[in-house]
Write a protein that holds these residues in place. Structure first.
Motif, PDB file in Angstrom:
ATOM      1  N   GLU A   1       0.844  -1.182   0.000  1.00 30.70           N
ATOM      2  CA  GLU A   1       0.000   0.000   0.000  1.00 30.70           C
ATOM      3  C   GLU A   1       0.881   1.233   0.000  1.00 30.70           C
ATOM      4  N   MET A   2       0.248   2.356  -0.364  1.00 24.46           N
ATOM      5  CA  MET A   2       0.994   3.606  -0.428  1.00 24.46           C
ATOM      6  C   MET A   2       0.056   4.750  -0.051  1.00 24.46           C
ATOM      7  N   LEU A   3       0.527   5.608   0.848  1.00 14.98           N
ATOM      8  CA  LEU A   3      -0.238   6.793   1.194  1.00 14.98           C
ATOM      9  C   LEU A   3      -0.259   7.701  -0.026  1.00 14.98           C
ATOM     10  N   ILE A   4      -1.452   7.996  -0.523  1.00 16.20           N
ATOM     11  CA  ILE A   4      -1.539   8.839  -1.725  1.00 16.20           C
ATOM     12  C   ILE A   4      -2.109  10.217  -1.419  1.00 16.20           C
ATOM     13  N   GLY A   5      -2.594  10.390  -0.210  1.00 15.18           N
ATOM     14  CA  GLY A   5      -3.112  11.693   0.152  1.00 15.18           C
ATOM     15  C   GLY A   5      -3.376  11.793   1.635  1.00 15.18           C
ATOM     16  N   ARG A   6      -3.124  12.966   2.156  1.00 15.52           N
ATOM     17  CA  ARG A   6      -3.406  13.279   3.560  1.00 15.52           C
ATOM     18  C   ARG A   6      -4.121  14.612   3.561  1.00 15.52           C
ATOM     19  N   PHE A   7      -5.257  14.674   4.253  1.00 14.79           N
ATOM     20  CA  PHE A   7      -6.024  15.913   4.231  1.00 14.79           C
ATOM     21  C   PHE A   7      -6.803  16.062   5.534  1.00 14.79           C
ATOM     22  N   PRO A   8      -7.118  17.307   5.900  1.00 10.81           N
ATOM     23  CA  PRO A   8      -7.891  17.540   7.123  1.00 10.81           C
ATOM     24  C   PRO A   8      -9.286  16.924   7.019  1.00 10.81           C
ATOM     25  N   SER A   9      -9.779  16.417   8.136  1.00 16.17           N
ATOM     26  CA  SER A   9     -11.107  15.795   8.144  1.00 16.17           C
ATOM     27  C   SER A   9     -12.217  16.799   7.822  1.00 16.17           C
ATOM     28  N   GLU A  10     -11.901  18.074   7.817  1.00 23.16           N
ATOM     29  CA  GLU A  10     -12.881  19.090   7.408  1.00 23.16           C
ATOM     30  C   GLU A  10     -13.251  18.955   5.935  1.00 23.16           C
ATOM     31  N   LEU A  11     -12.478  18.188   5.173  1.00 24.64           N
ATOM     32  CA  LEU A  11     -12.810  17.946   3.769  1.00 24.64           C
ATOM     33  C   LEU A  11     -13.742  16.740   3.632  1.00 24.64           C
ATOM     34  N   CYS A  12     -14.370  16.368   4.719  1.00 23.21           N
ATOM     35  CA  CYS A  12     -15.442  15.373   4.740  1.00 23.21           C
ATOM     36  C   CYS A  12     -16.667  16.094   5.309  1.00 23.21           C
ATOM     37  N   THR A  13     -17.797  15.869   4.710  1.00 25.39           N
ATOM     38  CA  THR A  13     -18.999  16.567   5.173  1.00 25.39           C
ATOM     39  C   THR A  13     -19.363  16.212   6.610  1.00 25.39           C
ATOM     40  N   ASP A  14     -18.887  15.066   7.096  1.00 22.84           N
ATOM     41  CA  ASP A  14     -19.168  14.650   8.475  1.00 22.84           C
ATOM     42  C   ASP A  14     -17.919  14.702   9.354  1.00 22.84           C
ATOM     43  N   HIS A  15     -16.897  15.424   8.896  1.00 18.87           N
ATOM     44  CA  HIS A  15     -15.624  15.567   9.623  1.00 18.87           C
ATOM     45  C   HIS A  15     -14.959  14.229   9.924  1.00 18.87           C
ATOM     46  N   GLY A  16     -15.136  13.253   9.032  1.00 21.86           N
ATOM     47  CA  GLY A  16     -14.430  11.980   9.148  1.00 21.86           C
ATOM     48  C   GLY A  16     -15.149  10.892   9.923  1.00 21.86           C
ATOM     49  N   ARG A  17     -16.370  11.137  10.358  1.00 21.97           N
ATOM     50  CA  ARG A  17     -17.105  10.145  11.145  1.00 21.97           C
ATOM     51  C   ARG A  17     -17.283   8.835  10.383  1.00 21.97           C
TER      52      ARG A  17
END
Length: 158
Positions: free
Chosen positions: A85-101
């Protein structure tokens, strides 16, 4: 005056070299205030940097053949090292409409909560990479103060 009398009249250490308890408390308060001020400025700078990152990642990017080729080259190198596997992106959970829930709870519909560039990455995976056998997983990879922080998206293969 005898030597004994002179020694008794003279303090061993100059009184001005000592700091009163009140002066010590004032000094400590000044030091703590300076630390807090620096910390506050650093926190403000970090908060602004996060806002700028969210703003930038809220918009899709243009994919060029060069970017795709460079990405696939990174995948090949990771596979050569024996990685799966490879990490292809890291982003703040604010870029999820539910903050990553949904991601945190590994709900089936987690991709539907993505916005901006993370959503674009998921769509590219679904259209181009999933048919080739690649998997995609997402998880919360940072927990500041016990709350979901950054999300990591990983391209997987077997």
């Amino acid at each position: 005056m005898s030597e004994k009398e002179t020694t008794a009249a003279r303090p061993l250490i100059d009184d001005e070299a000592f700091m009163s308890v009140a002066d010590l408390k004032a000094y400590v308060a000044e030091v703590e205030s300076a630390k807090a001020s620096q910390s506050y400025v650093a926190m403000q700078a970090a908060d602004q940097a996060k806002k700028d990152l969210i703003e930038r990642l809220s918009r899709p990017i243009e994919l060029t053949p060069e970017k795709i080729s460079a990405f696939m080259h990174r995948v090949k190198l990771a596979a050569e090292r024996g990685e799966r596997e490879m990490l292809i992106g890291r982003f703040p959970s604010e870029l999820c409409t539910d903050h990553g829930r949904a991601i945190n709870n590994t709900e089936e519909g987690w991709p539907e909560t993505l916005i901006g560039l993370p959503l674009q990455v998921h769509q590219i995976w679904k259209d181009k990479l999933q048919p080739l056998g690649y998997g995609l997983k997402a998880m919360i990879i940072e927990w500041p103060e016990g709350f979901p922080g950054d999300v990591g998206m990983f391209l997987t293969w077997k």
